[in-house]
Scaffold this motif. Structure first.
Motif, PDB file in Angstrom:
ATOM      1  N   VAL A 135       0.850  -1.201   0.000  1.00  0.00           N
ATOM      2  CA  VAL A 135       0.000   0.000   0.000  1.00  0.00           C
ATOM      3  C   VAL A 135       0.879   1.242   0.000  1.00  0.00           C
ATOM      4  O   VAL A 135       1.866   1.313   0.746  1.00  0.00           O
ATOM      5  N   VAL A 136       0.518   2.208  -0.851  1.00  0.00           N
ATOM      6  CA  VAL A 136       1.068   3.561  -0.786  1.00  0.00           C
ATOM      7  C   VAL A 136      -0.119   4.477  -0.513  1.00  0.00           C
ATOM      8  O   VAL A 136      -1.047   4.542  -1.328  1.00  0.00           O
ATOM      9  N   ALA A 137      -0.099   5.162   0.618  1.00  0.00           N
ATOM     10  CA  ALA A 137      -1.250   5.979   1.012  1.00  0.00           C
ATOM     11  C   ALA A 137      -0.824   7.399   1.305  1.00  0.00           C
ATOM     12  O   ALA A 137       0.279   7.646   1.812  1.00  0.00           O
ATOM     13  N   HIS A 138      -1.724   8.333   0.999  1.00  0.00           N
ATOM     14  CA  HIS A 138      -1.474   9.749   1.296  1.00  0.00           C
ATOM     15  C   HIS A 138      -2.559  10.274   2.219  1.00  0.00           C
ATOM     16  O   HIS A 138      -3.748  10.008   2.013  1.00  0.00           O
ATOM     17  N   SER A 139      -2.148  10.978   3.275  1.00  0.00           N
ATOM     18  CA  SER A 139      -3.066  11.680   4.158  1.00  0.00           C
ATOM     19  C   SER A 139      -4.152  10.752   4.697  1.00  0.00           C
ATOM     20  O   SER A 139      -3.848   9.739   5.330  1.00  0.00           O
ATOM     21  N   MET A 140      -5.434  11.035   4.419  1.00  0.00           N
ATOM     22  CA  MET A 140      -6.503  10.223   4.982  1.00  0.00           C
ATOM     23  C   MET A 140      -6.489   8.792   4.458  1.00  0.00           C
ATOM     24  O   MET A 140      -7.091   7.898   5.065  1.00  0.00           O
ATOM     25  N   GLY A 141      -5.811   8.557   3.343  1.00  0.00           N
ATOM     26  CA  GLY A 141      -5.672   7.182   2.870  1.00  0.00           C
ATOM     27  C   GLY A 141      -4.988   6.307   3.899  1.00  0.00           C
ATOM     28  O   GLY A 141      -5.266   5.100   4.004  1.00  0.00           O
ATOM     29  N   ASN A 142      -4.092   6.908   4.701  1.00  0.00           N
ATOM     30  CA  ASN A 142      -3.452   6.172   5.784  1.00  0.00           C
ATOM     31  C   ASN A 142      -4.454   5.796   6.876  1.00  0.00           C
ATOM     32  O   ASN A 142      -4.357   4.726   7.469  1.00  0.00           O
ATOM     33  N   SER A 143      -5.393   6.693   7.137  1.00  0.00           N
ATOM     34  CA  SER A 143      -6.432   6.406   8.132  1.00  0.00           C
ATOM     35  C   SER A 143      -7.326   5.260   7.657  1.00  0.00           C
ATOM     36  O   SER A 143      -7.754   4.426   8.453  1.00  0.00           O
ATOM     37  N   THR A 144      -7.588   5.235   6.356  1.00  0.00           N
ATOM     38  CA  THR A 144      -8.372   4.132   5.791  1.00  0.00           C
ATOM     39  C   THR A 144      -7.659   2.811   5.999  1.00  0.00           C
ATOM     40  O   THR A 144      -8.266   1.818   6.433  1.00  0.00           O
ATOM     41  N   ILE A 167       2.488   8.403   3.492  1.00  0.00           N
ATOM     42  CA  ILE A 167       2.873   9.770   3.122  1.00  0.00           C
ATOM     43  C   ILE A 167       1.924  10.742   3.822  1.00  0.00           C
ATOM     44  O   ILE A 167       0.713  10.658   3.649  1.00  0.00           O
ATOM     45  N   ALA A 168       2.488  11.626   4.646  1.00  0.00           N
ATOM     46  CA  ALA A 168       1.693  12.625   5.376  1.00  0.00           C
ATOM     47  C   ALA A 168       0.596  11.972   6.201  1.00  0.00           C
ATOM     48  O   ALA A 168      -0.564  12.364   6.152  1.00  0.00           O
ATOM     49  N   SER A 169       0.993  10.974   6.974  1.00  0.00           N
ATOM     50  CA  SER A 169       0.025  10.231   7.783  1.00  0.00           C
ATOM     51  C   SER A 169      -0.462  11.052   8.972  1.00  0.00           C
ATOM     52  O   SER A 169       0.333  11.635   9.712  1.00  0.00           O
ATOM     53  N   ILE A 170      -1.760  11.086   9.154  1.00  0.00           N
ATOM     54  CA  ILE A 170      -2.364  11.773  10.298  1.00  0.00           C
ATOM     55  C   ILE A 170      -2.582  10.726  11.382  1.00  0.00           C
ATOM     56  O   ILE A 170      -3.601  10.030  11.399  1.00  0.00           O
TER      57      ILE A 170
END
Length: 284
Positions: A135-144, A167-170
């Protein structure tokens, strides 16, 4: 004189071949690095809040141009959660790249998106029988992804997480958002990455510290505008760094911090240096 004429003809012929696009493919096409790794393991790209099909596309195109992967599918999650798929995976070791696009990308509900992500992984697993995924995730994609792992990390019927680029994980808080504790963005971190001030978001995700897949490899990428905000303009550095604690102690973890204007929250995923780091981590 004859030799001179033959030499001139050879030069002219080579020039015409180049101009006509007939140069041998091995000279025109950039080759993948000699130590590149190829497999059937698919890499899913998850955009952030308000994202669309173009959000992660530049990175996918860069990987494809570097001959390190093949763009194979785009999966659109429609407003009623039905899946519209274009493209097909193959049985070849071509590092398949899959762009997951939520058409309703402003719902702000990663738990709901995680339920859909499970349906996507189940669908792909049923079709292609792979045992692992990236998985490569950005921002809210990390929350998902975090919500997906909370619910499914130890499900033996699902493929396991192999490599994960955040990337840019919240992970604890974000600027201008309501994460349950406005001081969480100023929270000092322990050596483990655990925040000393925890938002309700972090407390909810904290279970991942013991359930996160131990065999996974994690690359955490975050930005610093160097303007005194200690953030990428949206995610505080210490919030992004607290992802370390949300991975199991047994998982492989590394983090990279990027600086300046190109490290801004939305720009970070298109930063050429970030793209190179992602390619090295995933495929070399």
């Amino acid at each position: 004189m004859l030799n001179k004429n033959m030499f001139l003809i050879s030069i002219l012929t080579a020039t015409l071949l180049i101009l006509s696009g007939c140069t041998p493919a091995k000279e025109l096409v950039k080759k993948a690095p000699a130590d590149a790794q190829f497999s059937d393991v698919p890499t899913l790209f998850l955009h952030g809040f308000g994202g669309d099909a173009d959000s992660m596309k530049p990175m996918i195109k860069s990987i494809t141009a570097a001959k390190l992967g093949t763009e194979t599918e785009i999966i659109h999650v429609q407003a009623n959660d039905t899946l519209a798929t274009s493209g097909t995976l193959t049985a070849k070791n071509n590092n398949p790249l899959i762009n997951v696009v939520f058409d309703d990308s402003t719902n702000g509900n990663p738990a709901h998106n995680a339920t859909v992500l499970r349906a996507i992984i189940e669908k792909l697993h049923h079709q292609y029988h792979f045992k692992q995924f990236n998985v490569v995730a950005h921002s809210m994609g990390n929350s998902t992804l975090a919500e997906y792992l909370l619910a499914n990390a130890n499900d033996p019927d699902l493929p396991t997480l192999n490599k994960y680029v955040a990337i840019a994980s919240i992970s604890n808080s974000f600027i201008g958002g309501n994460s349950g504790n406005t001081k969480a963005s100023e929270s000092p971190l322990l050596k483990t990455g655990e925040p000393t001030i925890k938002s309700t978001m972090f407390t909810h995700l904290e279970k991942l510290h013991t359930t996160f897949p131990q065999a996974a490899h994690v690359l955490n990428i975050f930005g610093n505008l160097d303007n005194g905000s200690n953030s990428d303009g949206r995610v505080p550095i210490n919030s992004a760094q607290s992802l370390k604690y949300l991975t199991s102690p047994g998982a492989s973890y590394q983090q990279h911090e990027y600086h300046g204007a190109a490290a801004q929250h939305s720009k970070l995923k298109r930063n050429p240096q970030v793209e190179k780091a992602v390619m090295r981590f995933l495929f070399e």
